[in-house]
Design a protein around this motif. Structure first.
Motif, mmCIF file in Angstrom:
data_model
loop_
_atom_site.group_PDB
_atom_site.id
_atom_site.type_symbol
_atom_site.label_atom_id
_atom_site.label_comp_id
_atom_site.label_asym_id
_atom_site.label_seq_id
_atom_site.Cartn_x
_atom_site.Cartn_y
_atom_site.Cartn_z
ATOM 1 N N ARG A 81 0.830 -1.204 0.000
ATOM 2 C CA ARG A 81 0.000 0.000 0.000
ATOM 3 C C ARG A 81 0.871 1.263 0.000
ATOM 4 O O ARG A 81 0.544 2.243 -0.668
ATOM 5 N N ALA A 82 1.955 1.254 0.750
ATOM 6 C CA ALA A 82 2.851 2.414 0.767
ATOM 7 C C ALA A 82 3.421 2.670 -0.625
ATOM 8 O O ALA A 82 3.520 3.824 -1.074
ATOM 9 N N LYS A 83 3.787 1.592 -1.301
ATOM 10 C CA LYS A 83 4.321 1.724 -2.665
ATOM 11 C C LYS A 83 3.252 2.259 -3.601
ATOM 12 O O LYS A 83 3.517 3.136 -4.437
ATOM 13 N N LEU A 84 2.023 1.755 -3.467
ATOM 14 C CA LEU A 84 0.919 2.219 -4.303
ATOM 15 C C LEU A 84 0.622 3.692 -4.051
ATOM 16 O O LEU A 84 0.336 4.458 -4.997
ATOM 17 N N ASN A 85 0.699 4.119 -2.795
ATOM 18 C CA ASN A 85 0.419 5.513 -2.423
ATOM 19 C C ASN A 85 1.604 6.441 -2.672
ATOM 20 O O ASN A 85 1.474 7.662 -2.511
ATOM 21 N N ASN A 86 2.739 5.840 -2.980
ATOM 22 C CA ASN A 86 3.971 6.617 -3.145
ATOM 23 C C ASN A 86 4.288 7.412 -1.878
ATOM 24 O O ASN A 86 4.595 8.607 -1.918
ATOM 25 N N GLU A 87 4.190 6.734 -0.730
ATOM 26 C CA GLU A 87 4.524 7.344 0.560
ATOM 27 C C GLU A 87 5.375 6.389 1.360
ATOM 28 O O GLU A 87 5.442 5.182 1.065
ATOM 29 N N SER A 88 6.001 6.896 2.382
ATOM 30 C CA SER A 88 6.847 6.043 3.207
ATOM 31 C C SER A 88 5.989 5.120 4.065
ATOM 32 O O SER A 88 4.832 5.425 4.385
ATOM 33 N N ILE A 89 6.574 3.997 4.428
ATOM 34 C CA ILE A 89 5.867 3.042 5.289
ATOM 35 C C ILE A 89 5.555 3.680 6.638
ATOM 36 O O ILE A 89 4.454 3.517 7.178
#
Length: 451
Positions: A81-89
Motif C-alpha cells: 500500500r505504501a508503494k501504491l500511495n507513493n509514501e513512506s511506510i
C-alpha cells in the motif's frame, strides 16, 4: 455478578465453560489488533466491540484487568500500500494508526492498557525465534526461519482439524526452503525497499504470527487468561500462535480460553467491494450515530452471524431514542450507582449474552417511561456497562448541525406567543415538526428533540 458464574465459550473446547481466572486478583487478556494500512471496516469493528464488552464485563468483576491489543505495523500489505500511495511506510502506518484510534474513540471503544507495535519488539521476536530453534521446533533455510509443523504433535488442536486438512485449506505456498508444506515463516529476508532488521539469519523482518506470540509473552507472560479475535483468525493465525508459544514454553498454557466472534453480513451478503456492500467504520459513522451503531451490533450474540443493514441501524436509533426518553424525565437527578440489575448481570455472565441483556433494558425502559426512577437509574447503569448513554438526554435529542437555527426559531415562536400571535407560533411549530423536530413546552421553557 459472582465471579464463579461468569462463563465463556472456549473455541478450543468447543463449549461454554466457567471462567476461572489464573490469578483472581489480576485477569490478563490479549486481542489481535489491526494491520495499519487502511481504514478498518465494520467487520473489524465487531471484533473490537466484542473485546470491549468482554473487558468491561471483566472490569466489573475483578480488581485488576490488563488488556493488551497489538498494532501490526510491519506486513507485506503495508509495504504494497505504501508503494501504491507513493509514501513512506512510516507515514502510512502513523496515519492509519491515528485513523484507527479516532474511529475507536468515536465508537466509545475503550483503549487497551497496553498497545504494543510489532516494530518496537523485534528483539523480543528474535529471542523467541532463537528459542524455537534451540527447542527443535524451527529451522533456518535460505535466509528464512520456519516453524516445523511436524515437530509439534498437537498442531491443529485449537481449530479442531488435522494438519493435512489445515494445509489443504490454507493454500500454503510451496517453497523450496520448506521441509514440509505446512511449515510457516517466522523470519524472512528483506530487500532494499522493504523494512528490515539485522538478525542471526540475515537482514529481514518477522512473519505475522510470531509478532503476537512475542508481544503477548512480553506483557502477559507465558500463560494468561484469554486470547481473542475474529473467527477468521482461528486458522492459520491463532493456530500458529498457539503452536509457537507452547513450543517455546512447553510448560505453559499460553491462552487458557479462546474467544472468537462470528462474521458479519451486510444486507444478507458477505461483505465485498465487488458487491458494493463494503463499508469502513468511518463511512458508517458519517451516516449514523455511534451509539445506534453499537446497539445494532449488540443485538446479535457475538458468536452469531450478524446481518448489518441500513434498516437495522434506523431501528437501533429509534430504540436508543426510546431509551433516552425513558431517562429524560430524571435527567437532573439520576442516582449514580455501580449496581447493575440482577437480570442484566445474569445475561452478561452467560457468555456475554447481549441480546438478553438488551431485553432487560427494554423492560426497564417500560417502567421508567411510567415514572419509575429506580428503573431509570438501573437502565442507565446497564447501558453504560455496554458503552451506551455517553451523553445526557437533552443533548442526545439535539444532536444536529442545525441547533442554532432551531433555537432561533423557538425564540421567534416564544416572541409570537407573548404577542398572542398564535398563528405564527403554530406555523413555526409545524415547520419544525416537518423537519423532524418536536417541541415540548414546560414551566421551565421550551425544549426540543429530534424524532
Amino acid at each position: 455478578m459472582s465471579k464463579l458464574n461468569l462463563s465463556l465459550y472456549d473455541s478450543r473446547q468447543h463449549k461454554v465453560v466457567p471462567f476461572v481466572a489464573l490469578d483472581p486478583l489480576h485477569v490478563r487478556l490479549y486481542f489481535c489488533g489491526p494491520t495499519v494500512y487502511d481504514f478498518l471496516h465494520i467487520g473489524n469493528l465487531r471484533a473490537m466491540l466484542t473485546a470491549d464488552i468482554l473487558v468491561r464485563t471483566l472490569r466489573s468483576l475483578y480488581p485488576k484487568v490488563t488488556y493488551v491489543r497489538n498494532i501490526t505495523d510491519v506486513d507485506d500489505k503495508i509495504n504494497a500500500r505504501a508503494k501504491l500511495n507513493n509514501e513512506s511506510i512510516q507515514s502510512l502506518t502513523q496515519r492509519t494508526t491515528q485513523d484507527f484510534h479516532q474511529d475507536m474513540q468515536s465508537m466509545y471503544i475503550l483503549p487497551p492498557d497496553v498497545e504494543p507495535r510489532a516494530t518496537e519488539h523485534i528483539n523480543d521476536i528474535q529471542q523467541m525465534i532463537s528459542q524455537l530453534i534451540e527447542n527443535g521446533h524451527a529451522y533456518a533455510a535460505e535466509e528464512h526461519v520456519l516453524f516445523s509443523v511436524p515437530s509439534y504433535k498437537d498442531y491443529g488442536h485449537l481449530s479442531g482439524r488435522n494438519p493435512e486438512e489445515l494445509i489443504a485449506g490454507a493454500r500454503v505456498e510451496v517453497a523450496t526452503y520448506k521441509k514440509h508444506p505446512g511449515d510457516f515463516v517466522l523470519w524472512k529476508p528483506s530487500n532494499d525497499d522493504e523494512p528490515g532488521w539485522d538478525s542471526p539469519w540475515g537482514k529481514g523482518r518477522p512473519g505475522w504470527h510470531i509478532e503476537c506470540s512475542a508481544m503477548s509473552y512480553r506483557y502477559l507472560g507465558e500463560s494468561f487468561d484469554i486470547h481473542g479475535g475474529g473467527h477468521d483468525l482461528l486458522f492459520p493465525h491463532h493456530e500458529n500462535e498457539c503452536a509457537q508459544s507452547l513450543c517455546c514454553f512447553p510448560e505453559s498454557k499460553f491462552a487458557n480460553i479462546w474467544v472468537h466472534n462470528a462474521m458479519l453480513l451486510v444486507d444478507g451478503e458477505k461483505m465485498s467491494k465487488s458487491l458494493g456492500n463494503f463499508f469502513t467504520i468511518r463511512e458508517i459513522l458519517a451516516q449514523h450515530n455511534p451509539e445506534a451503531i453499537r446497539f445494532a451490533l449488540l443485538q446479535a450474540h457475538y458468536r452469531s452471524v450478524l446481518n448489518f443493514s441500513q434498516a437495522g441501524l434506523k431501528e437501533a436509533k429509534q430504540i436508543m431514542d426510546r431509551f433516552y426518553r425513558a431517562l429524560s424525565a430524571f435527567e437532573s437527578d439520576l442516582d449514580q450507582t455501580d449496581d447493575l440489575p440482577e437480570a442484566f448481570t445474569e445475561a452478561m455472565s452467560d457468555d456475554l449474552n447481549t441480546p438478553k441483556a438488551l431485553m432487560v433494558m427494554h423492560q426497564l425502559a417500560d417502567q421508567a417511561l411510567k415514572g419509575n426512577k429506580e428503573a431509570a437509574t438501573q437502565l442507565k447503569s446497564a447501558g453504560q456497562q455496554l458503552g451506551l448513554f455517553n451523553t445526557i438526554p437533552s443533548k442526545w435529542f439535539q444532536n444536529t448541525d442545525k441547533a442554532q437555527q432551531i433555537e432561533a426559531l423557538i425564540e421567534q415562536r416564544n416572541t409570537a406567543k407573548k404577542a398572542r400571535d398564535f398563528t405564527t407560533a403554530d406555523r413555526i411549530r409545524d415547520e419544525l415538526k416537518d423537519q423532524g423536530i418536536v417541541l415540548e413546552d414546560s414551566p421551565n421553557g421550551t425544549i426540543w428533540r429530534q424524532i
